[in-house]
Design an enzyme around this catalytic site. Structure first.
Site, PDB file in Angstrom:
ATOM      1  N   ARG A 129       0.882  -1.176   0.000  1.00 32.20           N
ATOM      2  CA  ARG A 129       0.000   0.000   0.000  1.00 32.20           C
ATOM      3  C   ARG A 129       0.913   1.218   0.000  1.00 32.20           C
ATOM      4  O   ARG A 129       1.591   1.498   0.998  1.00 32.20           O
ATOM      5  CB  ARG A 129      -0.903  -0.025   1.235  1.00 32.20           C
ATOM      6  CG  ARG A 129      -1.895   1.135   1.342  1.00 32.20           C
ATOM      7  CD  ARG A 129      -2.735   0.943   2.590  1.00 32.20           C
ATOM      8  NE  ARG A 129      -3.624   2.057   2.874  1.00 32.20           N
ATOM      9  CZ  ARG A 129      -4.886   2.153   2.467  1.00 32.20           C
ATOM     10  NH1 ARG A 129      -5.406   1.199   1.731  1.00 32.20           N
ATOM     11  NH2 ARG A 129      -5.632   3.199   2.809  1.00 32.20           N
ATOM     12  N   HIS A 159      -6.648   1.328  -7.330  1.00 25.70           N
ATOM     13  CA  HIS A 159      -6.987   0.567  -6.121  1.00 25.70           C
ATOM     14  C   HIS A 159      -7.693  -0.730  -6.551  1.00 25.70           C
ATOM     15  O   HIS A 159      -8.879  -0.942  -6.257  1.00 25.70           O
ATOM     16  CB  HIS A 159      -7.879   1.402  -5.222  1.00 25.70           C
ATOM     17  CG  HIS A 159      -7.929   0.948  -3.794  1.00 25.70           C
ATOM     18  ND1 HIS A 159      -7.330  -0.228  -3.353  1.00 25.70           N
ATOM     19  CD2 HIS A 159      -8.524   1.496  -2.688  1.00 25.70           C
ATOM     20  CE1 HIS A 159      -7.540  -0.371  -2.066  1.00 25.70           C
ATOM     21  NE2 HIS A 159      -8.259   0.651  -1.635  1.00 25.70           N
ATOM     22  N   GLN A 172      -9.735  -3.034  -3.995  1.00 27.65           N
ATOM     23  CA  GLN A 172     -11.036  -2.493  -3.624  1.00 27.65           C
ATOM     24  C   GLN A 172     -12.071  -2.787  -4.702  1.00 27.65           C
ATOM     25  O   GLN A 172     -13.229  -3.116  -4.405  1.00 27.65           O
ATOM     26  CB  GLN A 172     -10.944  -0.985  -3.392  1.00 27.65           C
ATOM     27  CG  GLN A 172     -12.253  -0.336  -2.978  1.00 27.65           C
ATOM     28  CD  GLN A 172     -12.722  -0.786  -1.619  1.00 27.65           C
ATOM     29  OE1 GLN A 172     -12.014  -0.640  -0.642  1.00 27.65           O
ATOM     30  NE2 GLN A 172     -13.928  -1.331  -1.538  1.00 27.65           N
ATOM     31  N   ASP A 181     -16.488   8.590  -3.213  1.00 26.33           N
ATOM     32  CA  ASP A 181     -15.303   8.368  -2.383  1.00 26.33           C
ATOM     33  C   ASP A 181     -14.962   9.694  -1.733  1.00 26.33           C
ATOM     34  O   ASP A 181     -15.462  10.761  -2.129  1.00 26.33           O
ATOM     35  CB  ASP A 181     -14.148   7.856  -3.253  1.00 26.33           C
ATOM     36  CG  ASP A 181     -12.907   7.489  -2.456  1.00 26.33           C
ATOM     37  OD1 ASP A 181     -13.056   7.176  -1.253  1.00 26.33           O
ATOM     38  OD2 ASP A 181     -11.802   7.522  -3.009  1.00 26.33           O
ATOM     39  N   CYS A 187     -16.044   3.085  -0.572  1.00 28.76           N
ATOM     40  CA  CYS A 187     -14.957   2.232  -0.101  1.00 28.76           C
ATOM     41  C   CYS A 187     -14.564   2.500   1.351  1.00 28.76           C
ATOM     42  O   CYS A 187     -13.878   1.681   1.953  1.00 28.76           O
ATOM     43  CB  CYS A 187     -13.741   2.359  -1.014  1.00 28.76           C
ATOM     44  SG  CYS A 187     -12.941   3.978  -0.996  1.00 28.76           S
ATOM     45  N   ARG A 240     -13.809  -7.115   1.109  1.00 28.52           N
ATOM     46  CA  ARG A 240     -12.364  -6.982   0.905  1.00 28.52           C
ATOM     47  C   ARG A 240     -11.671  -8.290   1.289  1.00 28.52           C
ATOM     48  O   ARG A 240     -10.737  -8.746   0.617  1.00 28.52           O
ATOM     49  CB  ARG A 240     -11.810  -5.822   1.751  1.00 28.52           C
ATOM     50  CG  ARG A 240     -12.185  -4.431   1.279  1.00 28.52           C
ATOM     51  CD  ARG A 240     -11.501  -4.070  -0.042  1.00 28.52           C
ATOM     52  NE  ARG A 240     -10.052  -4.085   0.066  1.00 28.52           N
ATOM     53  CZ  ARG A 240      -9.300  -3.087   0.534  1.00 28.52           C
ATOM     54  NH1 ARG A 240      -9.875  -1.979   0.967  1.00 28.52           N
ATOM     55  NH2 ARG A 240      -7.981  -3.178   0.556  1.00 28.52           N
TER      56      ARG A 240
END
Length: 307
Positions: free
Chosen positions: A101, A128, A131, A224, A264, A292
């Site tokens: 990450r 991402h 996700q 988001d 998310c 996830r």
């Protein structure tokens, strides 16, 4: 050849569907597969703070029979003296896979070039993909299929989430709408890549500046945070620029009557989404957060099978 997941279009439509099918199976029978039994170790590296990514990868690796090794770059040589490729060459002799990450997509690409074990993008500034696998799993659970659905993303289309929705959505054969100011539209090269994919999947990408027009008939409504990590100094400007793209009950009323809302997380209630929406009956964000775990387990199993 070692397979990696660095961006959403690293997977073909068939491969994406295979991973989602596997995630559904693993959600039904959580301890069915143990490819990391030994236990083998997976390095999970964090440049950025995390809740869902940290927990879901740690738990998922353990579910698969493995041991998660959580590494902070602030306390490792990767955070200073050592290149991603050198770190990868060290890790590959001791771990089964590397999850990172981070900020720059270029670092992930360098790490992947330097190793013979799978590298997974657990979030970068550009994409991402983990996700999105969870989001597609969630949509499929609630809608029964992905192909032909209309998904509309409201807000910052230049974000990693905006880019990943464009690529992963068309890979699944969805019609992706991005509602944003012109200055916040997805990168042209990402849109072009998605349009090439759409030629074979039947999906599409359409950019809107009018949020109400974009909302009409949507099957999936998405937003988001407007202030991603690293963008905090831009908060006041972003709130001003993106204010009319907030998802409200009025937005949901323009969407299909059975539309679902996903986010998310973490969410800033009152900014990009009203509390009445994210906490309302059309919201499936808690299913999305749980997924996830299942999607990332499926991804790791799939990548290890390619070795």
């Amino acid at each position: 050849m070692t397979r990696h997941l660095l961006r959403d279009d690293d997977l073909t439509p068939a491969e994406q569907a295979e991973i989602i099918d596997l995630a559904i199976a693993l959600k039904k029978d959580r301890w069915k597969l143990k490819p990391l039994e030994g236990p083998q170790t997976v390095a999970v590296i964090f440049d950025k703070s995390s809740t869902r990514t940290r927990v879901s990868f740690a738990v998922g690796i353990a579910d698969l029979g493995g041991s998660p090794l959580i590494i902070s770059t602030a306390n490792s040589q990767l955070g200073g003296k050592e290149t991603p490729s050198d770190t990868a060459r060290v890790l590959e002799r001791q771990v089964a896979a590397i999850v990172w990450r981070t900020y720059a997509q270029a670092g992930l690409e360098e790490m992947a070039r330097g190793t013979t074990v799978p590298v997974v993008n657990a979030l970068s500034d550009d994409f991402h993909p983990c996700q999105l696998l969870a989001d597609l799993l969630t949509i499929r659970e609630h809608k029964g299929e992905l192909k032909g659905l209309t998904l509309t993303f409201f807000g910052d289309g230049t974000s990693n989430m905006g880019h990943s929705y464009v690529l992963a959505g068309v890979t699944a054969g969805m019609h992706v709408r991005i509602a944003s100011p012109v200055a916040y539209a997805p990168r042209a090269d990402v849109v072009a890549d998605a349009e090439r994919i759409a030629e074979s999947t039947g999906g599409s990408v359409t950019l809107f500046t009018d949020p109400d027009e974009a909302a009409v008939g949507s099957d999936v409504v998405v937003t988001d945070t407007w202030v991603s990590m690293g963008k905090e100094e831009e908060k006041a400007q972003r709130l001003s620029d993106l204010g009319r793209y907030k998802v409200t009950t009025e937005t949901m009323a323009l969407a299909a009557s059975d539309a679902i809302f996903i986010h998310c997380l973490p969410a800033d209630r009152g900014y990009e989404v009203d509390a009445d929406v994210i906490d309302g009956p059309q919201s499936v964000v808690w299913d999305e957060a749980e997924n996830r775990l299942h999607a990332q387990k499926a991804l790791l199993v799939w990548l290890l099978r390619q070795q």
